[in-house]
Design a protein around this motif. Structure first.
Motif, PDB file in Angstrom:
ATOM      1  N   ARG A  31      71.168  61.422  37.142  1.00 29.20           N
ATOM      2  CA  ARG A  31      70.935  60.134  37.563  1.00 29.20           C
ATOM      3  C   ARG A  31      69.518  59.931  38.086  1.00 29.20           C
ATOM      4  O   ARG A  31      69.057  61.013  38.769  1.00 29.20           O
ATOM      5  CB  ARG A  31      71.839  59.691  38.637  1.00 29.20           C
ATOM      6  CG  ARG A  31      73.344  59.539  38.178  1.00 29.20           C
ATOM      7  CD  ARG A  31      73.238  58.151  36.761  1.00 29.20           C
ATOM      8  NE  ARG A  31      72.723  57.005  37.362  1.00 29.20           N
ATOM      9  CZ  ARG A  31      73.576  56.017  37.737  1.00 29.20           C
ATOM     10  NH1 ARG A  31      74.621  56.097  37.751  1.00 29.20           N
ATOM     11  NH2 ARG A  31      72.890  54.829  37.886  1.00 29.20           N
ATOM     12  N   SER A  32      68.546  59.100  38.176  1.00 27.45           N
ATOM     13  CA  SER A  32      67.462  58.818  38.388  1.00 27.45           C
ATOM     14  C   SER A  32      66.510  59.601  37.691  1.00 27.45           C
ATOM     15  O   SER A  32      65.307  59.997  38.062  1.00 27.45           O
ATOM     16  CB  SER A  32      67.206  59.188  39.861  1.00 27.45           C
ATOM     17  OG  SER A  32      68.175  58.290  40.586  1.00 27.45           O
ATOM     18  N   GLY A  33      67.031  60.038  36.486  1.00 21.71           N
ATOM     19  CA  GLY A  33      66.333  60.936  35.520  1.00 21.71           C
ATOM     20  C   GLY A  33      65.148  60.273  35.057  1.00 21.71           C
ATOM     21  O   GLY A  33      64.232  61.061  34.201  1.00 21.71           O
ATOM     22  N   SER A  34      64.606  59.001  35.089  1.00 20.39           N
ATOM     23  CA  SER A  34      63.392  58.540  34.305  1.00 20.39           C
ATOM     24  C   SER A  34      62.314  59.164  35.137  1.00 20.39           C
ATOM     25  O   SER A  34      61.409  59.572  34.320  1.00 20.39           O
ATOM     26  CB  SER A  34      63.361  56.990  34.664  1.00 20.39           C
ATOM     27  OG  SER A  34      64.282  56.362  34.093  1.00 20.39           O
ATOM     28  N   GLU A  40      67.599  51.839  29.646  1.00 19.58           N
ATOM     29  CA  GLU A  40      66.154  51.966  29.645  1.00 19.58           C
ATOM     30  C   GLU A  40      65.602  51.528  28.171  1.00 19.58           C
ATOM     31  O   GLU A  40      64.591  51.100  28.250  1.00 19.58           O
ATOM     32  CB  GLU A  40      65.847  53.229  29.899  1.00 19.58           C
ATOM     33  CG  GLU A  40      66.899  54.275  30.658  1.00 19.58           C
ATOM     34  CD  GLU A  40      67.225  54.043  31.956  1.00 19.58           C
ATOM     35  OE1 GLU A  40      68.389  53.549  32.209  1.00 19.58           O
ATOM     36  OE2 GLU A  40      66.608  53.995  33.105  1.00 19.58           O
ATOM     37  N   PHE A  74      64.849  58.609  31.332  1.00 17.63           N
ATOM     38  CA  PHE A  74      66.162  58.887  31.300  1.00 17.63           C
ATOM     39  C   PHE A  74      67.275  59.602  30.374  1.00 17.63           C
ATOM     40  O   PHE A  74      68.065  60.253  30.451  1.00 17.63           O
ATOM     41  CB  PHE A  74      67.082  57.727  31.769  1.00 17.63           C
ATOM     42  CG  PHE A  74      68.456  57.792  32.350  1.00 17.63           C
ATOM     43  CD1 PHE A  74      68.858  58.768  33.154  1.00 17.63           C
ATOM     44  CD2 PHE A  74      69.463  56.996  32.031  1.00 17.63           C
ATOM     45  CE1 PHE A  74      70.014  58.950  33.665  1.00 17.63           C
ATOM     46  CE2 PHE A  74      70.755  57.141  32.469  1.00 17.63           C
ATOM     47  CZ  PHE A  74      70.969  58.004  33.566  1.00 17.63           C
ATOM     48  N   LYS A  78      73.023  48.335  39.670  1.00 19.80           N
ATOM     49  CA  LYS A  78      72.073  48.663  38.600  1.00 19.80           C
ATOM     50  C   LYS A  78      72.587  48.201  37.245  1.00 19.80           C
ATOM     51  O   LYS A  78      73.909  48.481  36.969  1.00 19.80           O
ATOM     52  CB  LYS A  78      71.871  50.079  38.718  1.00 19.80           C
ATOM     53  CG  LYS A  78      71.172  50.425  39.965  1.00 19.80           C
ATOM     54  CD  LYS A  78      71.115  52.044  39.944  1.00 19.80           C
ATOM     55  CE  LYS A  78      69.922  52.592  40.816  1.00 19.80           C
ATOM     56  NZ  LYS A  78      69.550  53.878  40.425  1.00 19.80           N
ATOM     57  N   SER A 135      62.313  52.482  33.904  1.00 20.05           N
ATOM     58  CA  SER A 135      63.823  52.614  34.008  1.00 20.05           C
ATOM     59  C   SER A 135      64.458  51.348  33.609  1.00 20.05           C
ATOM     60  O   SER A 135      63.658  50.626  33.065  1.00 20.05           O
ATOM     61  CB  SER A 135      64.352  52.715  35.405  1.00 20.05           C
ATOM     62  OG  SER A 135      63.727  53.986  36.128  1.00 20.05           O
ATOM     63  N   ALA A 136      65.928  51.357  33.479  1.00 20.22           N
ATOM     64  CA  ALA A 136      66.704  50.155  33.302  1.00 20.22           C
ATOM     65  C   ALA A 136      66.570  49.257  34.584  1.00 20.22           C
ATOM     66  O   ALA A 136      66.005  49.677  35.730  1.00 20.22           O
ATOM     67  CB  ALA A 136      68.084  50.555  33.297  1.00 20.22           C
ATOM     68  N   THR A 169      72.527  50.443  34.775  1.00 18.66           N
ATOM     69  CA  THR A 169      72.911  51.336  34.474  1.00 18.66           C
ATOM     70  C   THR A 169      74.461  51.648  34.815  1.00 18.66           C
ATOM     71  O   THR A 169      75.292  52.067  34.014  1.00 18.66           O
ATOM     72  CB  THR A 169      72.157  52.685  35.025  1.00 18.66           C
ATOM     73  OG1 THR A 169      70.821  52.658  34.558  1.00 18.66           O
ATOM     74  CG2 THR A 169      72.644  54.235  34.506  1.00 18.66           C
TER      75      THR A 169
HETATM   76  N1  ASP Z   1      68.727  53.988  35.463  1.00 16.16           N
HETATM   77  C1  ASP Z   1      69.180  55.376  35.466  1.00 16.16           C
HETATM   78  C2  ASP Z   1      69.663  55.528  36.949  1.00 16.16           C
HETATM   79  O1  ASP Z   1      70.320  54.689  37.547  1.00 16.16           O
HETATM   80  C3  ASP Z   1      67.577  56.292  35.498  1.00 16.16           C
HETATM   81  C4  ASP Z   1      66.559  55.854  36.435  1.00 16.16           C
HETATM   82  O2  ASP Z   1      66.687  54.844  37.139  1.00 16.16           O
HETATM   83  O3  ASP Z   1      65.789  56.751  36.578  1.00 16.16           O
HETATM   84  O4  ASP Z   1      70.144  56.708  37.215  1.00 16.16           O
END
Ligand code: ASP
Length: 454
Positions: free
Chosen positions: A196-199, A120, A182, A47, A36-37, A49
């Motif tokens: 979001r959170s797609g990693s 990322e 991501f 974050k 992820s980032a 992102t």
């Molecule tokens: N960095 C992206 C987010 O904050 C993806 C991830 O962290 O999975 O949504």
């Protein structure tokens, strides 16, 4: 072979990246590392992102975003400095970011996507550089080079099936692959991000592509807990869950693992192990296809607020063909997605996420239902929380509903709605938001012993 994914908090500082390195080298099976980032270092932190999204928006408006650019670069810089990396990597990251930001803005959505995904992408480059600096045979691989093709839905991309065959070739690479999570590329060659959170989704897709034996998902908790630790102190850790149980729990508000990410892994029958970067020795939680049911009927309890209900009543509704379809058509016309529709003989309730509605939409919907369906009563109620009790064991156990409703009654919680119809592994209760916490605690007390409620 294992695919290993590290979330933003596992990569938020140099010290965290050091831990990641030790985890990767401690098991030669860990060949593909999805990152992820950089995420939050402390609760109030932002974050990368989110910083990138704000920055892209400012550029689109032609506003000065120098401070934001500096903040973003300094996040990578402090990681690189802590890891004793040369300045070359930071010069490259700065250059990449500035090139992106001065790029084509004729399609604002595409512009935001590219900037957002750079979080990322640059982190993967930085981590690959660090692994090499430590003497590892490691390389950054871009989703473009690997052939991760996705649909052209900005912020909600879906993997295209042809990706899997291409990604399978990653197996032939020697050394460790560091892959940014991501995002993928559309067939036009544009960057498109997952939700979001797609990693988590990227990791699962790669695990499927290379037919990994295990997909390890490293985050910042020891396990998936049986209930939200903010509601019940020191809840039970779940050792093993089925895909279906995890899906229901994520839907009900568990955010440990992205629910969409389960699909590619399920399709390939690959188990997922959720583990803690800060405590890698802990066994974590395994998400599997089937499990031996060693515990009681309920494996976890999830809850989420922010729902509303549209109650529609009409005498003899049960005999009217097309009644349900017409209601759903109205919702579709307003672009609303619904969650559940419990129904009775003469009434039906549609449950929706409240954030999709505003006063104007509500008024128009009520009017439309009255006129198009000649309904006797239409009413919208707000402030609903949904609580799900989840467990494969419920199918075989008698009396789970009785136990749950008795526990809620004893806690003086009024049940607004129960839905147990279609899912074999969950039961859902609608309660008013102010009693959500109390209701969850009562249910936890009923199904899990020795509780320490807050
Ligand atoms: N960095 C992206 C987010 O904050 C993806 C991830 O962290 O999975 O949504």
């Amino acid at each position: 072979m294992k695919v290993v994914k590290f979330g933003g908090s596992s990569l938020a500082s140099g010290a965290q990246v050091e831990k990641v390195y030790h985890i990767v080298v401690s098991d030669p099976e860990r060949k593909i590392v999805v990152v992820s980032a950089p995420g939050k270092r402390y609760p109030e932190d932002i974050k990368v992102t989110d910083l990138l999204i704000s920055c892209a928006k400012k550029y689109l408006k032609g506003e000065n975003a120098q401070d934001l650019v500096r903040t973003i670069v300094s996040r990578y810089q402090s990681i690189a400095e802590e890891l004793y990396l040369s300045n070359a990597i930071i010069a490259k990251i700065t250059d990449d970011l500035l090139t992106l930001l001065s790029g084509d803005k004729s399609n604002p959505a595409s512009f935001i996507e590219a900037v957002k995904a750079s979080g990322e992408d640059n982190n993967a480059k930085l981590i690959a550089a660090f692994f090499k600096h430590k003497g590892l045979n490691a390389e950054y691989v871009s989703p473009k080079e690997a052939g991760l093709l996705v649909s052209n839905d900005p912020g909600n991309a879906r993997v295209l099936p042809e990706s899997y065959k291409r990604l399978a070739k990653l197996k032939n690479k020697s050394g460790i692959i560091v892959f940014p999570g991501f995002f993928g590329y559309s067939t036009n060659g544009d960057v498109v991000t997952f939700s979001r959170s797609g990693s988590d989704i990227t990791g699962s897709i790669l695990a499927n592509g290379v037919q990994a034996d295990l997909y390890e998902n490293f985050t910042d908790v020891d396990a998936v807990y049986a209930v939200n630790p903010h509601i019940v102190r020191h809840p039970k850790e779940i050792r093993e869950l089925t895909y279906r149980e995890m899906r229901e729990l994520s839907y009900g508000g568990f955010s440990v693992f992205h629910d969409e990410a389960l699909i590619p892994a399920i399709r390939a029958g690959i188990p997922v192990n959720v583990k803690n970067t800060n405590n890698p020795e802990a066994p974590g939680t395994k998400i599997v296809n089937t499990r031996k049911n060693k515990n009681g009927p309920v494996v976890g309890i999830a809850s989420d607020e922010g729902f509303c209900s549209i109650y529609v009543s009409k005498f003899l509704m049960n005999r009217e063909i097309g009644f349900g379809r017409k209601i759903l058509l109205i919702l579709e016309e307003f672009g609303l997605s619904f969650e559940h529709i419990p129904s009775g003989i003469d009434d039906l309730t549609v449950i929706l996420r409240e954030n999709q509605m505003d006063e104007k939409t509500e008024k128009s919907i009520i009017e439309r239902i009255y006129t198009d369906l000649d309904a006797d009563e239409v009413r919208i109620e707000h402030g609903l929380a949904l609580i799900m009790i989840v467990g494969e064991g419920m199918r075989r156990n008698i009396g789970t509903a009785a136990r749950a409703s008795k526990a809620l009654a004893e806690a003086h919680v009024n049940i607004e709605m129960i839905n147990q119809g279609s899912s074999e592994v969950s039961m859902m209760f609608g309660v008013k938001e102010p009693v959500e916490k109390k209701a969850v605690q009562a249910l936890y007390q009923e199904f899990f012993s020795e509780v320490l409620v807050q």
